[in-house]
Design a protein around this motif. Structure first.
Motif, PDB file in Angstrom:
ATOM      1  N   LEU A   1       2.664  -1.739   4.622  1.00 49.16           N
ATOM      2  CA  LEU A   1       1.994  -0.461   4.840  1.00 49.16           C
ATOM      3  C   LEU A   1       3.013   0.655   4.666  1.00 49.16           C
TER       4      LEU A   1
ATOM      5  N   VAL B   1       2.496   4.052   3.544  1.00 48.92           N
ATOM      6  CA  VAL B   1       1.522   5.081   3.158  1.00 48.92           C
ATOM      7  C   VAL B   1       2.038   6.508   3.276  1.00 48.92           C
TER       8      VAL B   1
ATOM      9  N   ALA C   1      -0.946  10.234   5.502  1.00 41.35           N
ATOM     10  CA  ALA C   1      -2.145   9.404   5.307  1.00 41.35           C
ATOM     11  C   ALA C   1      -2.965   9.375   6.599  1.00 41.35           C
TER      12      ALA C   1
ATOM     13  N   MET D   1      -8.038   4.761  10.496  1.00 44.72           N
ATOM     14  CA  MET D   1      -8.599   3.447  10.230  1.00 44.72           C
ATOM     15  C   MET D   1      -7.853   2.358  10.984  1.00 44.72           C
TER      16      MET D   1
ATOM     17  N   THR E   1      -9.442   1.567   2.278  1.00 43.85           N
ATOM     18  CA  THR E   1     -10.252   2.138   3.363  1.00 43.85           C
ATOM     19  C   THR E   1     -10.414   1.204   4.543  1.00 43.85           C
ATOM     20  N   ASP E   2     -10.000  -0.063   4.388  1.00 39.98           N
ATOM     21  CA  ASP E   2     -10.108  -0.991   5.512  1.00 39.98           C
ATOM     22  C   ASP E   2      -9.106  -2.120   5.337  1.00 39.98           C
TER      23      ASP E   2
ATOM     24  N   ASP F   1      -6.162   9.644   7.282  1.00 41.84           N
ATOM     25  CA  ASP F   1      -7.343   8.781   7.331  1.00 41.84           C
ATOM     26  C   ASP F   1      -6.957   7.314   7.515  1.00 41.84           C
ATOM     27  N   THR F   2      -5.830   6.920   6.946  1.00 41.42           N
ATOM     28  CA  THR F   2      -5.355   5.546   7.129  1.00 41.42           C
ATOM     29  C   THR F   2      -4.929   5.309   8.568  1.00 41.42           C
TER      30      THR F   2
ATOM     31  N   ARG G   1      -3.236   5.307  -3.731  1.00 46.09           N
ATOM     32  CA  ARG G   1      -4.458   6.110  -3.712  1.00 46.09           C
ATOM     33  C   ARG G   1      -4.433   7.255  -4.732  1.00 46.09           C
TER      34      ARG G   1
ATOM     35  N   LYS H   1      -7.713   3.606  -3.321  1.00 43.80           N
ATOM     36  CA  LYS H   1      -7.569   3.982  -1.917  1.00 43.80           C
ATOM     37  C   LYS H   1      -8.035   2.843  -1.008  1.00 43.80           C
TER      38      LYS H   1
ATOM     39  N   ILE I   1       0.854  -1.184   0.000  1.00 45.64           N
ATOM     40  CA  ILE I   1       0.000   0.000   0.000  1.00 45.64           C
ATOM     41  C   ILE I   1       0.888   1.231   0.000  1.00 45.64           C
TER      42      ILE I   1
END
Length: 547
Positions: A258, A260, A264, A270, A231-232, A266-267, A125, A229, A100
């Protein structure tokens, strides 16, 4: 092969002097020297009136054993810096690893996995680098922000819009940094990055290199998904089982890298919501400061300012303040520009960028103050640093006029505690524009106090640093990730098996080279896990935490 270190010659020495210095150092005749390669070339500018070049050389001689028997100073057997793969993918694998993020860390994680035959799936993303560049210019020229395609997000990561520095202070006993540089040269970086002491590439060249490396990974079986992107992340009894994309698509996998990046947000939220262990970590906040590049050149190089082997001068400064804070220069960009680097609407963030030529009028650098989790509530909540960054960035947006202009102030006015009314001899390079004001309200009082103390101290090291017309532009908040996604010695999350936090966003790197190195280490850990070799080897060693 022998290695010679600390071979010192005048700045303008004839080419033949290098060979003569080797013969003199080894006490051999010219016929006994079979080959000579420059492994590293730096300079010593501590005496501006007599700047010298400092070489590390690798040489081939007729009778190596005889030379070594002399026990000459600074002469050793050259280490093997070639890269060795730790595993190869089996003919059949149950699942493919997912990477990611496709910044420097993700690039090298994906490349090494692909070179070992694991056919990674890369999820980014943002957009491909050339489309992303157009979107970035949209903010700089038209004040139009794309939250998913900007300086922070997209192919190449944040390092694409930077000076492209390729040096780092990390410990690297396995020479992973050499692998990074070698792959960059294969991707059309200039060969000099293999031997100059402070290599850099610049934005335009990075764009071409990122595209070339993408093509290499794809040719080895890697699969790319842009504007994809995540999201989970699906976690079952402490084990990764898959990732979910915006829109609902699920990709099954037991191994997720990971990578990112530090923005990031929002990540990070999450991951926290899914129970992945995340902790707050120190980072820094401040401004960008601009001076005429000629001022920095003269301060560092004296009469040798402008010499082609020296290029545009840089600096690295630190001051420990009376209030307990540390102020330092960050991401110095010789001959570069200050750029708008926000990834969220209604916020202003600054960063620095240079091209390979470093020939713009101004030098710029981050001028930042270190802060700790207790300063922003990180001792109470692991994501408090994100809220703190957002608060400062929103304030800067308002102080700049609410249109993505950045607030700015002349150094002389900043030291005197008065708002700036007009630009001086240093014209700011930040686009869309700079709104002159008083920067003091943009940061906590302890940071402003420390910075006002540091400027005169820095001026004693770089004459002209405190010039009244030098330009401060706010705010710089994305110096590093505000969180650390903690991992074990096998590079996996401390509480989620199969999740491999990596690079700058996870708190394990800072800059292109160290992020690339961390990507290699994580790729090795993934490969060992997927082949079952990690248990037999006792796991890979975790990367050094540099923040």
């Amino acid at each position: 092969m022998l290695r010679l270190t600390n071979v010192i010659l005048p700045l303008d020495h004839p080419e033949a002097d290098l060979r003569a210095a080797v013969l003199d150092r080894l006490k051999i005749a010219g016929a006994d020297l079979l080959g000579l390669t420059i492994f590293r070339r730096g300079y010593d500018a501590r005496r501006r009136s007599q700047i010298t070049l400092v070489y590390t050389l690798e040489v081939e001689v007729k009778d190596e054993a005889a030379v070594l028997a002399k026990a000459l100073p600074n002469v050793t057997v050259a280490p093997d810096t070639s890269y060795k793969f730790v595993a190869q993918a089996p003919a059949q694998t149950a699942s493919r690893p997912v990477v990611i993020g496709f910044g420097p860390c993700g690039i090298f994680a994906a490349l090494i996995l692909a070179q070992m035959g694991f056919r990674p799936i890369i999820l980014e993303r943002g957009k491909v680098v050339r489309e992303r560049t157009k979107d970035t210019w949209g903010l700089w020229r038209k004040r139009e922000l794309n939250p998913e395609s900007n300086v922070q997000f997209g192919e190449g990561g944040a390092g694409t819009f930077s000076d492209g520095k390729l040096h780092s202070g990390i410990k690297d006993p396995k020479h992973y940094g050499r692998k990074v540089l070698t792959e960059f040269v294969k991707a059309f970086a200039p060969e000099e990055i293999l031997y100059v002491s402070k290599p850099h590439i610049g934005t335009f060249r990075l764009v071409k290199m990122v595209e070339a490396m993408r093509e290499t990974i794809a040719s080895l079986g890697g699969e790319f998904r842009f504007e994809a992107k995540v999201t989970d992340i699906e976690i079952d009894n402490g084990q990764v089982r898959g990732v979910v994309l915006e829109g609902g698509e699920r990709i099954a996998t037991d191994h997720v890298v990971l990578a990112v990046g530090h923005s990031a947000r929002d990540t990070f939220q999450m991951l926290y919501d899914r129970g992945v262990y995340v902790e707050a970590k120190p980072f820094s906040v401040g401004f960008r400061i601009e001076h005429p590049q000629s001022v920095i050149d003269r301060a560092r190089f004296g009469k040798f300012a402008g010499h082609p082997l020296l290029g545009a001068a840089d600096y690295k400064l630190v001051h420990h303040c009376g209030n307990g804070r540390t102020v330092y220069s960050f991401c110095m960009c010789p001959g570069g520009t200050v750029v708008a680097a926000t990834s969220e609407a209604g916020r202003v963030v600054t960063n620095g960028m240079s091209q390979y030529s470093r020939n713009e009028r101004n030098a710029n650098s981050g001028f930042v103050v270190g802060i700790n989790p207790e300063d922003f509530g990180g001792d109470k909540h692991p994501l408090a640093g994100i809220d703190f960054q957002r608060e400062l960035e929103s304030r800067a947006f308002e102080m700049g006029g609410g249109n993505y202009d950045a607030p700015g102030q002349l150094v002389g006015d900043f030291l005197a505690g008065r708002p700036s009314k007009a630009f001086g001899s240093v014209q700011p390079s930040y686009k869309p524009g700079v709104h002159l004001t008083d920067l003091a309200p943009s940061l906590p009082a302890y940071a402003i106090e420390a910075m006002r103390e540091a400027i005169p101290a820095f001026d004693r090291q770089i004459r002209g640093y405190a010039m009244a017309d030098a330009m401060l532009t706010g705010v710089e908040t994305r110096t590093s990730s505000p969180v650390r996604i903690k991992r074990l010695d096998n590079f996996q999350s401390v509480n989620v098996k199969g999740l491999f936090p990596a690079g700058e966003g996870a708190g394990y790197a800072g800059g292109i080279l160290s992020a690339g190195v961390d990507g290699i280490k994580v790729a090795e850990a993934v490969a060992l896990s997927m082949t079952g070799a990690a248990d037999a080897r006792g796991g890979a060693q975790a990367g050094e935490q540099i923040y």
